[in-house]
Design a protein around this motif. Structure first.
Motif, PDB file in Angstrom:
ATOM      1  N   SER A 178      48.012  42.054  36.730  1.00  0.00           N
ATOM      2  CA  SER A 178      47.767  43.160  37.667  1.00  0.00           C
ATOM      3  C   SER A 178      48.391  44.464  37.190  1.00  0.00           C
ATOM      4  CB  SER A 178      48.251  42.794  39.074  1.00  0.00           C
ATOM      5  OG  SER A 178      49.590  42.361  39.079  1.00  0.00           O
ATOM      6  N   MET A 179      49.491  44.383  36.423  1.00  0.00           N
ATOM      7  CA  MET A 179      50.061  45.599  35.824  1.00  0.00           C
ATOM      8  C   MET A 179      49.066  46.238  34.850  1.00  0.00           C
ATOM      9  SD  MET A 179      54.012  44.475  35.039  1.00  0.00           S
ATOM     10  CE  MET A 179      55.305  44.623  36.279  1.00  0.00           C
ATOM     11  N   ILE A 180      48.464  45.416  33.991  1.00  0.00           N
ATOM     12  CA  ILE A 180      47.470  45.929  33.027  1.00  0.00           C
ATOM     13  C   ILE A 180      46.296  46.555  33.775  1.00  0.00           C
ATOM     14  CG2 ILE A 180      45.884  45.296  31.149  1.00  0.00           C
ATOM     15  CD1 ILE A 180      47.835  42.914  30.555  1.00  0.00           C
ATOM     16  N   MET A 181      45.818  45.847  34.801  1.00  0.00           N
ATOM     17  CA  MET A 181      44.683  46.352  35.587  1.00  0.00           C
ATOM     18  C   MET A 181      45.023  47.682  36.258  1.00  0.00           C
ATOM     19  SD  MET A 181      43.468  42.735  37.291  1.00  0.00           S
ATOM     20  CE  MET A 181      42.578  43.522  38.632  1.00  0.00           C
ATOM     21  N   HIS A 182      46.218  47.766  36.813  1.00  0.00           N
ATOM     22  CA  HIS A 182      46.663  48.983  37.504  1.00  0.00           C
ATOM     23  C   HIS A 182      46.670  50.178  36.551  1.00  0.00           C
ATOM     24  CE1 HIS A 182      49.039  51.321  40.437  1.00  0.00           C
ATOM     25  NE2 HIS A 182      49.742  51.747  39.397  1.00  0.00           N
ATOM     26  N   VAL A 183      47.206  49.966  35.345  1.00  0.00           N
ATOM     27  CA  VAL A 183      47.287  51.049  34.356  1.00  0.00           C
ATOM     28  C   VAL A 183      45.892  51.475  33.907  1.00  0.00           C
ATOM     29  CG1 VAL A 183      48.071  51.656  32.031  1.00  0.00           C
ATOM     30  CG2 VAL A 183      49.611  50.443  33.588  1.00  0.00           C
ATOM     31  N   LEU A 184      45.033  50.515  33.588  1.00  0.00           N
ATOM     32  CA  LEU A 184      43.681  50.854  33.118  1.00  0.00           C
ATOM     33  C   LEU A 184      42.889  51.589  34.201  1.00  0.00           C
ATOM     34  CD1 LEU A 184      42.626  47.659  31.113  1.00  0.00           C
ATOM     35  CD2 LEU A 184      43.561  49.798  30.232  1.00  0.00           C
ATOM     36  N   LYS A 185      43.093  51.192  35.457  1.00  0.00           N
ATOM     37  CA  LYS A 185      42.399  51.876  36.553  1.00  0.00           C
ATOM     38  C   LYS A 185      42.875  53.323  36.663  1.00  0.00           C
ATOM     39  CE  LYS A 185      41.069  51.593  41.359  1.00  0.00           C
ATOM     40  NZ  LYS A 185      41.300  51.055  42.692  1.00  0.00           N
ATOM     41  N   LYS A 186      44.205  53.524  36.558  1.00  0.00           N
ATOM     42  CA  LYS A 186      44.760  54.884  36.628  1.00  0.00           C
ATOM     43  C   LYS A 186      44.265  55.747  35.458  1.00  0.00           C
ATOM     44  CE  LYS A 186      48.322  55.793  38.920  1.00  0.00           C
ATOM     45  NZ  LYS A 186      48.678  56.376  40.228  1.00  0.00           N
ATOM     46  N   GLN A 187      43.928  55.073  34.350  1.00  0.00           N
ATOM     47  CA  GLN A 187      43.411  55.778  33.162  1.00  0.00           C
ATOM     48  C   GLN A 187      41.888  55.957  33.213  1.00  0.00           C
ATOM     49  OE1 GLN A 187      45.088  56.604  29.737  1.00  0.00           O
ATOM     50  NE2 GLN A 187      46.390  57.171  31.457  1.00  0.00           N
ATOM     51  N   ASN A 188      41.291  55.496  34.317  1.00  0.00           N
ATOM     52  CA  ASN A 188      39.828  55.572  34.486  1.00  0.00           C
ATOM     53  C   ASN A 188      39.070  54.841  33.385  1.00  0.00           C
ATOM     54  OD1 ASN A 188      39.821  57.196  36.903  1.00  0.00           O
ATOM     55  ND2 ASN A 188      40.456  58.925  35.620  1.00  0.00           N
ATOM     56  N   ARG A 189      39.634  53.721  32.931  1.00  0.00           N
ATOM     57  CA  ARG A 189      38.963  52.897  31.915  1.00  0.00           C
ATOM     58  C   ARG A 189      38.013  51.919  32.614  1.00  0.00           C
ATOM     59  NH1 ARG A 189      41.711  52.558  26.824  1.00  0.00           N
ATOM     60  NH2 ARG A 189      43.069  54.386  26.668  1.00  0.00           N
ATOM     61  N   ALA A 190      36.889  51.644  31.992  1.00  0.00           N
ATOM     62  CA  ALA A 190      35.953  50.631  32.518  1.00  0.00           C
ATOM     63  C   ALA A 190      36.403  49.263  32.027  1.00  0.00           C
ATOM     64  CB  ALA A 190      34.531  50.928  32.033  1.00  0.00           C
ATOM     65  N   PHE A 191      36.617  48.340  32.959  1.00  0.00           N
ATOM     66  CA  PHE A 191      37.014  46.983  32.551  1.00  0.00           C
ATOM     67  C   PHE A 191      36.623  45.975  33.631  1.00  0.00           C
ATOM     68  CE2 PHE A 191      40.471  48.691  35.046  1.00  0.00           C
ATOM     69  CZ  PHE A 191      40.969  47.619  35.780  1.00  0.00           C
ATOM     70  N   ASP A 192      36.403  44.747  33.193  1.00  0.00           N
ATOM     71  CA  ASP A 192      36.191  43.633  34.101  1.00  0.00           C
ATOM     72  C   ASP A 192      37.513  42.892  34.249  1.00  0.00           C
ATOM     73  OD1 ASP A 192      33.551  44.265  34.404  1.00  0.00           O
ATOM     74  OD2 ASP A 192      32.825  42.816  32.923  1.00  0.00           O
ATOM     75  N   TYR A 193      37.574  41.980  35.231  1.00  0.00           N
ATOM     76  CA  TYR A 193      38.849  41.293  35.427  1.00  0.00           C
ATOM     77  C   TYR A 193      38.679  39.978  36.185  1.00  0.00           C
ATOM     78  CZ  TYR A 193      38.365  43.743  39.924  1.00  0.00           C
ATOM     79  OH  TYR A 193      37.886  44.233  41.106  1.00  0.00           O
ATOM     80  N   LEU A 194      39.696  39.165  36.039  1.00  0.00           N
ATOM     81  CA  LEU A 194      39.827  37.901  36.751  1.00  0.00           C
ATOM     82  C   LEU A 194      41.317  37.718  37.007  1.00  0.00           C
ATOM     83  CD1 LEU A 194      39.363  34.920  37.585  1.00  0.00           C
ATOM     84  CD2 LEU A 194      39.208  34.355  35.162  1.00  0.00           C
ATOM     85  N   VAL A 195      41.724  37.720  38.286  1.00  0.00           N
ATOM     86  CA  VAL A 195      43.143  37.638  38.616  1.00  0.00           C
ATOM     87  C   VAL A 195      43.318  36.718  39.821  1.00  0.00           C
ATOM     88  CG1 VAL A 195      43.091  39.702  40.088  1.00  0.00           C
ATOM     89  CG2 VAL A 195      45.232  39.023  38.998  1.00  0.00           C
ATOM     90  N   GLY A 196      44.478  36.070  39.920  1.00  0.00           N
ATOM     91  CA  GLY A 196      44.668  35.036  40.938  1.00  0.00           C
ATOM     92  C   GLY A 196      45.205  35.500  42.274  1.00  0.00           C
ATOM     93  N   ALA A 197      45.102  36.778  42.585  1.00  0.00           N
ATOM     94  CA  ALA A 197      45.597  37.266  43.889  1.00  0.00           C
ATOM     95  C   ALA A 197      44.841  38.513  44.285  1.00  0.00           C
ATOM     96  CB  ALA A 197      47.097  37.564  43.809  1.00  0.00           C
ATOM     97  N   LYS A 198      44.900  38.826  45.566  1.00  0.00           N
ATOM     98  CA  LYS A 198      44.300  40.067  46.052  1.00  0.00           C
ATOM     99  C   LYS A 198      45.241  41.215  45.684  1.00  0.00           C
ATOM    100  CE  LYS A 198      41.483  42.550  48.720  1.00  0.00           C
ATOM    101  NZ  LYS A 198      41.789  43.827  48.085  1.00  0.00           N
TER     102      LYS A 198
END
Length: 459
Positions: free
Chosen positions: A119-139
């Protein structure tokens, strides 16, 4: 694409179904039980099954894929028909890999810290406006789903070591073939799935061997078991990036982390989270994120749900809830809170709720896990043992295993509630640790009551 889900009501299965439906696939699914929030989510997406139960008529020769959930048994009638028709049958992770063949795959594995690091990686990429897919075990805050599949060039996956499906017993993370892999540490705490420590270790060796050529393994070198495993299984066709606790400072309960010449404040704390943060940085750096941008994005990362989640606080008290239940996770979480607030008395309430933690033969694994607590309770409900069809767990065996002076063992939630309401609401912190719900105790409202409660002599 026509895709059918056997056991569509699963927590991640239904999320994948919704993601594929949004992508434009024709999605159907069945299950013998569907609960909230899956029920409401599937209904809103327009793919809730018309009736509950298995339906062989849904298995037709024109299906491109049948995705099999963990909940479905090997004798499931739909599965048997799909096999007879020779259809493509996938476990959840096998299908994620199929959808990400042309993406750069980042996979976070390890016995602890997977969800937070992912979720840390996802949070950073989102703040950077990067396009990415994901699969994570929590909301996660800021993300509608826990699974997303689009045409993005990158996918970030939490790599679970549990079996992939009823017919595919290999661990989920064996099917994801990362370009960038993270291993956060190894602690054997799934004795119902992995009967021996050696067998558990073997799963991580297989994972390392499935990193794509030219890829990178980012690993926690401070974990002796993991460091030893890596050094004994070196590949010459991938890069290695070890990490440990980075330099940091704590001032007035606020942690600042150093990455190279750069510094930045964090909303999360504890050595385990600092290591998760550095592992996430190395993965983000491989994806082209600078240290300055990474630290700027991490300022407002507050963590995944139930991972050192702050429930209530006043000027001199904080009440946290954490998902920790395995010995290594419990110890790390307790140490983190004590390190952050060394002058406050720390009360800890650990619920034994999983198969491993309720197993009398596993108790000795908890020795030392609660040592940094000033007052400690171990709670387990007789009801949890009955549901799991497990034998009685004698209080004396729990006391012997934890070997913690002053430990209180409780089985009655009302008794626990009374004890909690005797805790002074100042110069103290409370830490709830469980993957369960304390036999139905409302922790959120109880935290409010504790903060506003004034036991005699505490003012």
């Amino acid at each position: 694409m026509k895709v059918h889900f056997i056991s569509i009501g699963g927590s991640v299965m239904h999320q994948l179904a919704i993601a594929l439906s949004k992508k434009g696939y024709r999605v159907t699914g069945t299950d013998d039980e569907i609960f909230e929030p899956a029920w409401g989510n599937l209904k809103e997406a327009g793919i809730l099954p018309a009736q509950i139960g298995w339906d062989e008529t849904k298995i037709q020769p024109d299906l491109d894929a049948v995705i099999l959930g963990m909940h479905a048994r090997a004798d499931n009638p739909e599965l048997l028909k799909a096999k007879a028709l020779g259809l493509n049958i996938y476990s959840f992770p096998e299908y994620i890999y199929k959808e990400s063949l042309h993406k750069k795959r980042v996979v976070v594995g390890g016995s602890h810290g997977k969800t937070t690091t992912t979720s840390m990686i996802m949070h950073v990429l989102k703040k950077q406006n990067r396009a990415f897919d994901y699969l994570v075990g929590a909301k996660l805050s800021g993300f509608e789903q826990s699974v997303n599949i689009t045409d993005a060039p990158v996918i970030i996956c939490e790599g679970d070591e549990y079996p992939a499906s009823a017919i595919e017993k290999k661990p989920k993370f064996h099917f994801l073939y990362p370009h960038i892999a993270i291993l956060t540490g190894i602690a054997w705490d799934h004795i119902n799935v992995f009967p021996t420590f050696e067998f558990y270790l073997e799963q991580f060796i297989i994972f390392i061997n499935r990193i794509e050529k030219g890829g990178m393994l980012i690993y926690n070198e401070s974990d002796k078991v993991l460091a030893n495993l890596v050094s004994n299984n070196i590949r010459d066709d991938i890069q290695y990036q070890p990490y440990q606790v980075p330099p940091f400072t704590i001032e007035n309960g606020l942690t600042t982390i150093n990455i190279g010449e750069n510094k930045g404040p964090l909303s999360v704390f504890g050595n385990h989270n600092l290591m998760n943060c550095l592992a996430a940085y190395y993965a983000c750096a491989e994806l082209g994120v600078t240290a300055i941008d990474f630290l700027d994005a991490m300022k407002d990362f507050t963590g995944a749900a139930k991972r050192l989640e702050l429930l209530e606080m006043n000027d001199t008290m904080s009440i946290y809830r954490d998902f920790a239940h395995a010995p290594s996770k419990v110890k790390a979480t307790v140490q983190a809170v004590k390190q952050q607030f060394p002058k406050r008395k720390l009360y800890g309430i650990l619920e034994l709720h999983t198969y491993s933690s309720l197993n009398v033969n596993f108790m000795n694994e908890y020795k030392g896990a609660l040592d940094d607590l000033d007052a400690s309770v171990v709670f387990y409900a007789k009801h949890a043992l009955e549901i799991k069809k497990m034998p009685e767990l004698p209080v004396q065996k729990v006391m012997e295993g934890f070997d913690k002076p002053g430990l209180i063992v409780m089985n009655d939630k009302n008794e626990l509630e009374k004890w909690l309401l005797t805790i002074p609401n100042h110069d103290a912190n409370i830490l709830f640790m469980s993957s369960g719900n304390y036999d139905g105790l409302y922790i959120n409202s109880l935290a409010k009551a504790i903060i506003h409660h004034h036991p005699e002599g505490s003012q």
